[in-house]
Design an enzyme around this catalytic site. Structure first.
Site, PDB file in Angstrom:
ATOM      1  N   LYS A   1       0.822  -1.201   0.000  1.00  0.00           N
ATOM      2  CA  LYS A   1       0.000   0.000   0.000  1.00  0.00           C
ATOM      3  C   LYS A   1       0.870   1.271   0.000  1.00  0.00           C
ATOM      4  O   LYS A   1       2.065   1.203   0.253  1.00  0.00           O
ATOM      5  CB  LYS A   1      -0.969  -0.021   1.194  1.00  0.00           C
ATOM      6  CG  LYS A   1      -1.902  -1.256   1.180  1.00  0.00           C
ATOM      7  CD  LYS A   1      -2.928  -1.183   0.091  1.00  0.00           C
ATOM      8  CE  LYS A   1      -3.679  -2.433  -0.290  1.00  0.00           C
ATOM      9  NZ  LYS A   1      -4.133  -3.396   0.659  1.00  0.00           N
TER      10      LYS A   1
HETATM   11  C1  LIG Z   1      -5.319  -4.355   1.018  1.00  0.00           C
HETATM   12  C2  LIG Z   1      -6.776  -4.235   0.994  1.00  0.00           C
HETATM   13  C3  LIG Z   1      -7.586  -4.672   2.049  1.00  0.00           C
HETATM   14  C4  LIG Z   1      -7.080  -5.460   3.214  1.00  0.00           C
HETATM   15  O1  LIG Z   1      -6.008  -4.923   3.869  1.00  0.00           O
HETATM   16  P1  LIG Z   1      -5.027  -5.877   4.690  1.00  0.00           P
HETATM   17  O2  LIG Z   1      -4.164  -4.916   5.415  1.00  0.00           O
HETATM   18  O3  LIG Z   1      -4.286  -6.707   3.702  1.00  0.00           O
HETATM   19  O4  LIG Z   1      -5.849  -6.696   5.601  1.00  0.00           O
HETATM   20  C5  LIG Z   1      -8.946  -4.461   1.979  1.00  0.00           C
HETATM   21  N1  LIG Z   1      -9.496  -3.845   0.926  1.00  0.00           N
HETATM   22  C6  LIG Z   1      -8.765  -3.418  -0.106  1.00  0.00           C
HETATM   23  C7  LIG Z   1      -9.438  -2.725  -1.234  1.00  0.00           C
HETATM   24  C8  LIG Z   1      -7.386  -3.620  -0.121  1.00  0.00           C
HETATM   25  O5  LIG Z   1      -6.674  -3.204  -1.178  1.00  0.00           O
END
Ligand SMILES: *Cc1c(COP(=O)(O)O)cnc(C)c1O
Length: 372
Positions: A184
């Site tokens: 992210k």
């Molecule tokens: C990455 C992501 C999540 C989940 O996040 P985690 O930290 O991996 O649990 C949920 N929704 C979207 C759209 C994502 O890109």
């Protein structure tokens, strides 16, 4: 000399952050502690002073937000089929039923007309997803939510650093969920944060985060609600604090690289490009749709051979076995299905060089002609 492999993403962690993580490791306190509190304070400041609590994943923030919103068995929650499956999984996790609506083929985010049309008396909440960091229209979204008395849990996992008409995502709205997974825009390796609306008790949020435990000044404790095990470590929070210093430059660099792709991608290749939004989107990903009939597997292999990493985010989730078993089937959401089958994520991360976008575009052209 051949150029090193270019992954589709890679985190940028500075040496100061690495040294600070080493300090935490030596400090004797490595789980949730002062660094988590400092990280929450930094996030709150970033979100215009709103209350923010840190978690060990974005998924955990979504699940806890649903519980705080009172969503449970018998309720439905509307979201998009074109997202990381976590978005829908958490709805099942709290015993509710996901109602999916198709996406707008241009923004690739869920279609707000269809979202409004899907509202029933059972609908308790809606989870908009800002795919690739392009925000869902917050004005229309909240107009619909207020009109129908729905809670909104913004899955802004991909939208940290993005904004809507000049306001940072997270600084306005109902619940806002962020993920700090390694890929992210801001990372803690694994982690997440939940921005809380004013009517929600932060203490209850904290109890849902950690076993429901309530501690008293005399050393005693009680458990009055079923909580999970979702707390962030000080090690992870330290990475997040180091990342916060760079978020504006990360976003600016991503926008610059995205502009570079628009300038360099040959229109004759027939790729469907994302919306060219350089004001709101944080350019979490640069996703193109391959021309109809292109074998995506062969395309990815051809790119890999040329030293370029390509990702797939995401196949439409209603076609996964778990969701088919709930009654979803092929043809339910044609736009999401077409996009999910044709989408590829090209390399884009702050440390990428302008020359890397040239490399990607050269490989793109060669790979498409090779497999044609
Ligand atoms: C990455 C992501 C999540 C989940 O996040 P985690 O930290 O991996 O649990 C949920 N929704 C979207 C759209 C994502 O890109």
């Amino acid at each position: 000399m051949t150029a090193p492999f270019l992954p589709f993403t890679r985190p940028s962690i500075d040496e100061e952050t690495i040294a600070e993580v080493a300090n935490v490791l030596r400090s004797g306190w490595i789980t949730s502690g002062p660094k988590v509190l400092a990280f929450e304070a930094a996030l709150s400041e970033y979100c215009g002073g709103r209350t923010v609590r840190a978690f060990n994943s974005g998924t955990a923030t979504l699940e806890v937000a649903l519980r705080l919103a009172g969503v449970s068995a018998g309720d439905t929650v509307i979201t998009t089929p074109l997202t990381w499956v976590a978005t829908a999984n958490v709805i099942l996790e709290v015993g509710a039923r996901p109602v999916l609506v198709d996406v707008d083929p241009v923004t690739r985010n869920f279609d707000l007309d269809q979202m409004e049309a899907a509202i029933t008396p059972q609908t308790k909440a809606v989870i908009p997803v800002d795919l690739a960091g392009l925000p869902v229209d917050r004005d229309r979204l909240y107009a619909i939510a207020h009109k129908h008395g729905l809670r909104v849990i913004e899955d802004a996992a991909q939208a940290f650093g993005a904004s809507w008409q000049g306001n940072r995502i997270g600084s306005t709205g109902d619940f806002v969920s962020f993920s700090f997974h390694a890929n992210k825009n801001l990372t803690t390796s694994e982690g997440g944060a939940l921005v809380l609306p004013a009517d929600i008790d932060p203490g209850l949020c904290e109890r849902l985060r950690l076993q429901g435990v309530r501690r008293f000044p005399d050393g005693g404790m009680d458990v009055d609600v079923l909580g999970g095990k979702f707390n962030l470590t000080d090690i992870a929070a330290t990475i997040g604090l180091g990342q916060m210093k760079h978020i504006e430059t990360f976003t600016a660099r991503r926008r610059e690289l995205a502009r570079g792709y628009f300038a360099r991608i040959d229109p004759a290749l027939g790729l469907e490009l994302p919306v060219a939004d350089f004001a709101n989107s944080n350019w979490h990903m640069f996703q193109v749709l391959l021309p109809a009939g292109t074998d995506r597997g062969r395309f990815i292999a051809a790119m890999k051979e040329k030293g370029i990493g390509v990702g797939v985010h995401y196949p439409a989730l209603h076609l996964f076995s778990l969701y088919r078993a709930l009654g979803f089937r092929e043809g339910d959401f044609p736009h999401a299905e077409r996009i999910g089958a044709a989408t590829v994520t090209l390399p884009l991360f702050p440390a990428m060089l302008d020359g890397d976008t040239d490399r990607v575009c050269t490989a793109l052209k060669a790979s498409l002609s090779e497999i044609a």
